[in-house]
Design an enzyme around this catalytic site. Structure first.
Site, short mmCIF file in Angstrom:
data_model
loop_
_atom_site.label_atom_id
_atom_site.label_comp_id
_atom_site.label_asym_id
_atom_site.label_seq_id
_atom_site.Cartn_x
_atom_site.Cartn_y
_atom_site.Cartn_z
N GLU A 34 0.83 -1.20 0.00
CA GLU A 34 0.00 0.00 0.00
C GLU A 34 0.87 1.25 0.00
OE1 GLU A 34 -3.15 0.24 -1.27
OE2 GLU A 34 -3.48 -1.38 0.17
N ALA A 123 -16.41 2.17 -3.66
CA ALA A 123 -16.01 1.52 -2.41
C ALA A 123 -14.51 1.22 -2.38
CB ALA A 123 -16.81 0.24 -2.21
N LEU A 125 -13.00 -0.75 -4.80
CA LEU A 125 -12.72 -2.02 -5.48
C LEU A 125 -12.54 -1.79 -6.98
CD1 LEU A 125 -15.10 -4.31 -3.45
CD2 LEU A 125 -12.69 -3.81 -3.08
N SER A 128 -14.35 1.64 -11.58
CA SER A 128 -14.04 2.51 -12.72
C SER A 128 -13.04 1.83 -13.67
CB SER A 128 -13.50 3.87 -12.26
OG SER A 128 -12.33 3.70 -11.48
N ASP A 172 -4.88 -1.01 -10.78
CA ASP A 172 -6.29 -1.40 -10.92
C ASP A 172 -6.58 -2.02 -12.28
OD1 ASP A 172 -6.16 -0.01 -8.61
OD2 ASP A 172 -7.52 1.61 -9.21
P1 ADP Z 1 -14.39 3.09 -7.73
O1 ADP Z 1 -13.65 3.30 -6.46
O2 ADP Z 1 -15.43 2.03 -7.59
O3 ADP Z 1 -13.49 2.90 -8.91
P2 ADP Z 1 -14.91 5.64 -8.98
O4 ADP Z 1 -15.56 6.83 -8.41
O5 ADP Z 1 -13.48 5.71 -9.35
O6 ADP Z 1 -15.21 4.45 -7.98
O7 ADP Z 1 -15.69 5.21 -10.31
C1 ADP Z 1 -17.07 5.07 -10.32
C2 ADP Z 1 -17.60 5.36 -11.71
O8 ADP Z 1 -17.35 4.25 -12.60
C3 ADP Z 1 -19.10 5.55 -11.73
O9 ADP Z 1 -19.45 6.87 -11.45
C4 ADP Z 1 -19.43 5.17 -13.18
O10 ADP Z 1 -19.14 6.23 -14.04
C5 ADP Z 1 -18.46 4.05 -13.46
N1 ADP Z 1 -19.10 2.76 -13.12
C6 ADP Z 1 -18.74 1.91 -12.15
N2 ADP Z 1 -19.54 0.83 -12.11
C7 ADP Z 1 -20.43 0.99 -13.10
C8 ADP Z 1 -21.54 0.22 -13.58
N3 ADP Z 1 -21.89 -0.93 -12.98
N4 ADP Z 1 -22.24 0.71 -14.62
C9 ADP Z 1 -21.90 1.87 -15.21
N5 ADP Z 1 -20.88 2.63 -14.80
C10 ADP Z 1 -20.15 2.22 -13.76
MG MG Z 2 -11.91 4.30 -9.42
#
Ligand code: ADP
Ligand code: MG
Length: 384
Positions: A34, A123, A125, A128, A172
């Site tokens: 980390e 969360a 994970l 994105s 990631d």
């Molecule tokens: P994380 O920590 O999960 O990566 P982020 O804020 O970096 O969170 O990214 C989240 C973004 O990714 C959402 O706002 C959306 O644009 C996209 N995203 C994630 N999961 C989905 C999904 N199941 N369907 C459509 N878009 C998604």
């Molecule tokens: Mg992200």
């Protein structure tokens, strides 16, 4: 019903015909390593069983219709106008991957698609990265082109940097594209060399979302990066990845107590990543115990030396570590909230989940989410 089935069903329902392609890209969890990535160091993530799926069918024109199961939303745009700012925010990640492919000269047709997933969003994970990678898989298939899994990952990183504007590391997207079932990936963030590490049988990975949203994280993250650069300069190394414990001790009186502890975390964390990879990959047994201890030590180092934990993460990790069958637990991700991760004996997982959730809720008043997974395969696309 699996997410894949939901996405396929929704496609048939919405477009009144069957999709031609379905692509999948998983989320990831970092087992150990980390804050080492931006110090040119080592990380050890695994792809998880939760993933984003997209079902699609090419069209004869340049229109893209994209339906999101999870955002209950539908959007339409031209494949030749991908950065229209009036389009819904959730569609920016998928559009970014199409934009990247076009910039590289790939000719994309319009298409109809449904996207959905079961990676909790925001969360930690990396939903994105999964969206970026899954749309690269789909776009490449639509264009009739191929790329290595590593190049898909690096493309996803460029989408995040250039289209989204987030200066993320490579972990990631690498985990999402290059994951292998039952393996973690030892990634050298300097050379981008990736080694598969077989996970020992008999253990599950448990991800524990504290439900404490990451506050503070941007400013603290920037400060840690500056501290690491300052420490590397005093130690006379290009990056803290090149520093040793001996070098650190020799320079102790030239370092402030803060810089000393920051550097100590990075140096020892890189050693723990190597030790964990070695232990997990060993065929002699006892590997899980050694790996678990490294996870416990990692948490203590992140809490005390790097100072990026918080009350909720400490409570979660302490509760997890106290359970029978838990080899070890630690915070995962940038810190100040988000998730912890544990390696737990398969036979003890049910009792672990039943005990940890309520104990954490009672102490913090927060409702945690626990996800049990094995290391999963990376992204792919199939014709259906
Ligand atoms: P994380 O920590 O999960 O990566 P982020 O804020 O970096 O969170 O990214 C989240 C973004 O990714 C959402 O706002 C959306 O644009 C996209 N995203 C994630 N999961 C989905 C999904 N199941 N369907 C459509 N878009 C998604
Ligand atoms: Mg992200």
């Amino acid at each position: 019903m699996t997410v894949r089935d939901t996405v396929l069903d929704r496609f048939r329902e919405h477009f009144d015909e069957a999709p031609a392609l379905v692509a999948r890209a998983p989320g990831r969890v970092n087992l150990i390593g980390e804050h080492t990535d931006y110090n040119d160091g080592f990380v050890l993530p695994a792809a998880i069983e939760r993933a984003v799926h997209v079902a699609a069918r090419p069209r004869d024109d340049s229109t893209v219709t994209l339906v999101s199961v999870d955002f209950h939303s539908e959007t339409q745009f031209s494949i030749d106008d991908l950065d229209d700012p009036d389009l819904p925010a959730w569609s920016k990640y998928p559009r970014g991957s199409l934009w990247w492919l076009q910039n590289r000269g790939h000719i994309l047709p319009g298409f109809d698609a449904v996207i959905g997933g079961d990676i909790p969003i925001g969360a930690g994970l990396s939903s994105s990265a999964a969206v970026e990678v899954v749309m690269l898989e789909l776009g490449l298939a639509l264009a009739g082109a191929e790329m290595s899994q590593q190049d898909k990952a690096l493309a996803g990183v460029e989408v995040e940097h250039q289209f989204i504007g987030m200066p993320c590391g490579v972990m990631d997207q690498m985990a999402s594209a290059m994951g292998v079932a039952q393996h973690a990936l030892l990634i050298d963030c300097r050379s981008l060399d990736v080694r598969q590490v077989k996970m020992p049988a008999g253990a599950s990975i448990v991800i524990m979302d504290t439900a404490k949203r990451r506050g503070l994280v941007d400013s603290a993250y920037a400060r840690r990066r500056e501290e690491c650069e300052a420490a590397a300069e005093i130690l006379g190394v290009e990056a803290l990845r090149d520093a040793t414990r001996e070098g650190l001790e020799a320079a102790r009186d030239r370092l402030s107590s803060v810089l000393y502890r920051r550097a100590r975390h990075i140096i020892t964390e890189n050693l723990r990543v190597q030790a964990t990879a070695l232990a997990l990959g060993s065929t002699h047994g006892g590997g899980l115990k050694t790996a678990g201890q490294a996870l416990r030590d990692s948490h203590a180092s992140l809490r005390d030396d790097y100072e990026v934990s918080c009350y909720e993460l400490d409570v979660m990790v302490d509760i997890a570590n106290a359970q029978a069958g838990c080899y070890g637990a630690r915070m995962t991700g940038a810190g100040f909230g988000g998730c912890a991760v544990a390696l737990v004996d398969e036979g003890a997982v049910e009792a672990f989940v039943a005990a940890v959730g309520p104990a954490y809720a009672e102490k913090t008043g927060l409702e945690p989410h626990l996800y049990v997974t094995q290391a999963a395969a990376g992204s792919g696309v199939e014709r259906v």
